[in-house]
Design a protein around this motif. Structure first.
Motif, PDB file in Angstrom:
ATOM      1  N   MET A   1      13.883  39.457  11.030  1.00  0.00           N
ATOM      2  CA  MET A   1      13.900  39.165  12.460  1.00  0.00           C
ATOM      3  C   MET A   1      12.697  39.803  13.131  1.00  0.00           C
ATOM      4  O   MET A   1      12.645  41.020  13.279  1.00  0.00           O
ATOM      5  CB  MET A   1      15.185  39.695  13.105  1.00  0.00           C
ATOM      6  N   PHE A   2      11.714  38.962  13.486  1.00  0.00           N
ATOM      7  CA  PHE A   2      10.526  39.440  14.202  1.00  0.00           C
ATOM      8  C   PHE A   2       9.884  40.624  13.475  1.00  0.00           C
ATOM      9  O   PHE A   2       9.572  41.647  14.088  1.00  0.00           O
ATOM     10  CB  PHE A   2      10.864  39.821  15.636  1.00  0.00           C
ATOM     11  N   ALA A   3       9.725  40.493  12.177  1.00  0.00           N
ATOM     12  CA  ALA A   3       9.219  41.599  11.356  1.00  0.00           C
ATOM     13  C   ALA A   3       7.904  42.123  11.912  1.00  0.00           C
ATOM     14  O   ALA A   3       6.954  41.375  12.143  1.00  0.00           O
ATOM     15  CB  ALA A   3       9.021  41.122   9.922  1.00  0.00           C
ATOM     16  N   GLY A   4       7.890  43.424  12.177  1.00  0.00           N
ATOM     17  CA  GLY A   4       6.690  44.080  12.656  1.00  0.00           C
ATOM     18  C   GLY A   4       6.399  43.901  14.127  1.00  0.00           C
ATOM     19  O   GLY A   4       5.434  44.459  14.644  1.00  0.00           O
ATOM     20  N   ARG A   5       7.215  43.121  14.839  1.00  0.00           N
ATOM     21  CA  ARG A   5       6.947  42.882  16.258  1.00  0.00           C
ATOM     22  C   ARG A   5       7.756  43.819  17.132  1.00  0.00           C
ATOM     23  O   ARG A   5       8.940  44.077  16.870  1.00  0.00           O
ATOM     24  CB  ARG A   5       7.259  41.427  16.626  1.00  0.00           C
ATOM     25  N   LYS A   6       7.108  44.319  18.179  1.00  0.00           N
ATOM     26  CA  LYS A   6       7.769  45.201  19.136  1.00  0.00           C
ATOM     27  C   LYS A   6       7.731  44.556  20.519  1.00  0.00           C
ATOM     28  O   LYS A   6       6.829  43.776  20.832  1.00  0.00           O
ATOM     29  CB  LYS A   6       7.086  46.567  19.172  1.00  0.00           C
ATOM     30  N   PHE A   7       8.720  44.923  21.320  1.00  0.00           N
ATOM     31  CA  PHE A   7       8.878  44.313  22.632  1.00  0.00           C
ATOM     32  C   PHE A   7       8.973  45.386  23.715  1.00  0.00           C
ATOM     33  O   PHE A   7       9.579  46.436  23.513  1.00  0.00           O
ATOM     34  CB  PHE A   7      10.128  43.443  22.667  1.00  0.00           C
ATOM     35  N   ALA A   8       8.411  45.066  24.877  1.00  0.00           N
ATOM     36  CA  ALA A   8       8.488  45.994  26.002  1.00  0.00           C
ATOM     37  C   ALA A   8       9.910  46.113  26.521  1.00  0.00           C
ATOM     38  O   ALA A   8      10.338  47.184  26.971  1.00  0.00           O
ATOM     39  CB  ALA A   8       7.555  45.532  27.126  1.00  0.00           C
ATOM     40  N   ALA A   9      10.656  45.021  26.470  1.00  0.00           N
ATOM     41  CA  ALA A   9      12.019  45.024  27.014  1.00  0.00           C
ATOM     42  C   ALA A   9      12.803  43.855  26.434  1.00  0.00           C
ATOM     43  O   ALA A   9      12.236  42.888  25.921  1.00  0.00           O
ATOM     44  CB  ALA A   9      11.988  44.935  28.539  1.00  0.00           C
ATOM     45  N   PHE A  10      14.119  43.955  26.562  1.00  0.00           N
ATOM     46  CA  PHE A  10      15.031  42.875  26.189  1.00  0.00           C
ATOM     47  C   PHE A  10      15.633  42.293  27.467  1.00  0.00           C
ATOM     48  O   PHE A  10      16.076  43.037  28.352  1.00  0.00           O
ATOM     49  CB  PHE A  10      16.170  43.393  25.309  1.00  0.00           C
ATOM     50  N   LEU A  11      15.673  40.970  27.542  1.00  0.00           N
ATOM     51  CA  LEU A  11      16.269  40.263  28.672  1.00  0.00           C
ATOM     52  C   LEU A  11      17.452  39.446  28.156  1.00  0.00           C
ATOM     53  O   LEU A  11      17.281  38.599  27.276  1.00  0.00           O
ATOM     54  CB  LEU A  11      15.247  39.338  29.334  1.00  0.00           C
ATOM     55  N   PHE A  12      18.633  39.714  28.687  1.00  0.00           N
ATOM     56  CA  PHE A  12      19.857  39.089  28.186  1.00  0.00           C
ATOM     57  C   PHE A  12      20.434  38.104  29.189  1.00  0.00           C
ATOM     58  O   PHE A  12      20.682  38.460  30.351  1.00  0.00           O
ATOM     59  CB  PHE A  12      20.937  40.148  27.922  1.00  0.00           C
ATOM     60  N   ASP A  13      20.662  36.873  28.746  1.00  0.00           N
ATOM     61  CA  ASP A  13      21.599  36.019  29.460  1.00  0.00           C
ATOM     62  C   ASP A  13      22.972  36.694  29.376  1.00  0.00           C
ATOM     63  O   ASP A  13      23.168  37.613  28.568  1.00  0.00           O
ATOM     64  CB  ASP A  13      21.617  34.641  28.798  1.00  0.00           C
ATOM     65  N   MET A  14      23.930  36.244  30.165  1.00  0.00           N
ATOM     66  CA  MET A  14      25.245  36.903  30.145  1.00  0.00           C
ATOM     67  C   MET A  14      26.308  36.047  29.453  1.00  0.00           C
ATOM     68  O   MET A  14      26.756  36.359  28.355  1.00  0.00           O
ATOM     69  CB  MET A  14      25.685  37.242  31.573  1.00  0.00           C
TER      70      MET A  14
END
Length: 221
Positions: A1-14
């Motif tokens: 899952m997105f190997a090696g990738r980093k994210f500034a934030a997670f945005l969730f639908d509800m």
């Protein structure tokens, strides 16, 4: 899952992504559809992931005021919280996230979102983008761009968790990465994106900048 990738934030639908509210929503919308002479079975799949006012506007029913009907539906949905539960592993996953690194971006009005989060035991984030915060709902990208902006980031640096086609399209239009949550899908959703059924076997790592990466977890057994 997105190997090696980093994210500034997670945005969730509800709905359908952090909580399962399908039974409640479909009870209320089924009653509404029957009152307006709609084919309930054909109509219900169109309600998920989209703001109520846009769902009703798109029907173009003669003599129907979308704003008034959306308000009636909001009141009915807020009064029917029976059977609303969290998606597997969602609560623990959210509790592991730094508060400044995630937001909920929902097509539900804020009052209904808060009521459903409380019913499901979902922690309330510092940033919630709700139906009334944007002039164009999903599949327009406005909501995810706004959620990222309120966290201090660009949507292109964020990972969106979504379950519905309209929300996935909105995330794509915002140029965010997408993780599809399939917990409430009765049929496989064709998608080029990574997909998981729940959060039980997904963890996170956090680097020195506070950026997030997904990490698969093995079962305790």
């Amino acid at each position: 899952m997105f190997a090696g990738r980093k994210f500034a934030a997670f945005l969730f639908d509800m709905d359908g992504t952090l909580i399962n509210s399908i039974a409640s929503a479909e009870r209320v919308w089924s009653d509404w559809a029957r009152r307006h002479g709609l084919d309930v079975a054909a109509f219900l799949p169109t309600i998920h992931g989209v703001r109520a006012i846009e769902t009703i506007t798109n029907l173009a029913l003669p003599g129907v005021d979308p704003a008034h009907e959306a308000d009636l539906l909001l009141k009915a949905e807020a009064a029917d919280l029976d059977g609303i539960v969290p998606i597997a592993g969602a609560v623990a996953f959210l509790q592991a996230l730094p508060g400044e690194s995630w937001a909920i971006v929902t097509s539900a009005p804020r009052s209904l979102a808060l009521a459903r989060m409380e019913a499901a035991g979902i922690p309330v984030p510092a940033v919630i983008v709700a139906a009334e915060d944007v002039s164009r709902g999903k599949p327009a990208p406005d909501c995810f761009r706004l959620g990222a902006q309120r966290l201090g980031f660009d949507a292109r640096d964020c990972l969106v968790f979504e379950d519905a086609p309209a929300g996935i399209a909105a995330a794509e239009a915002a140029q965010a990465a997408v993780m599809v949550i399939s917990a409430t899908h009765s049929h496989p959703l064709p998608t080029p994106h990574a997909a998981i059924a729940g959060y039980d076997n997904v963890g996170i790592t956090i680097d020195e900048r506070g950026w997030l990466a997904l990490a698969a977890q093995r079962d305790a057994a």
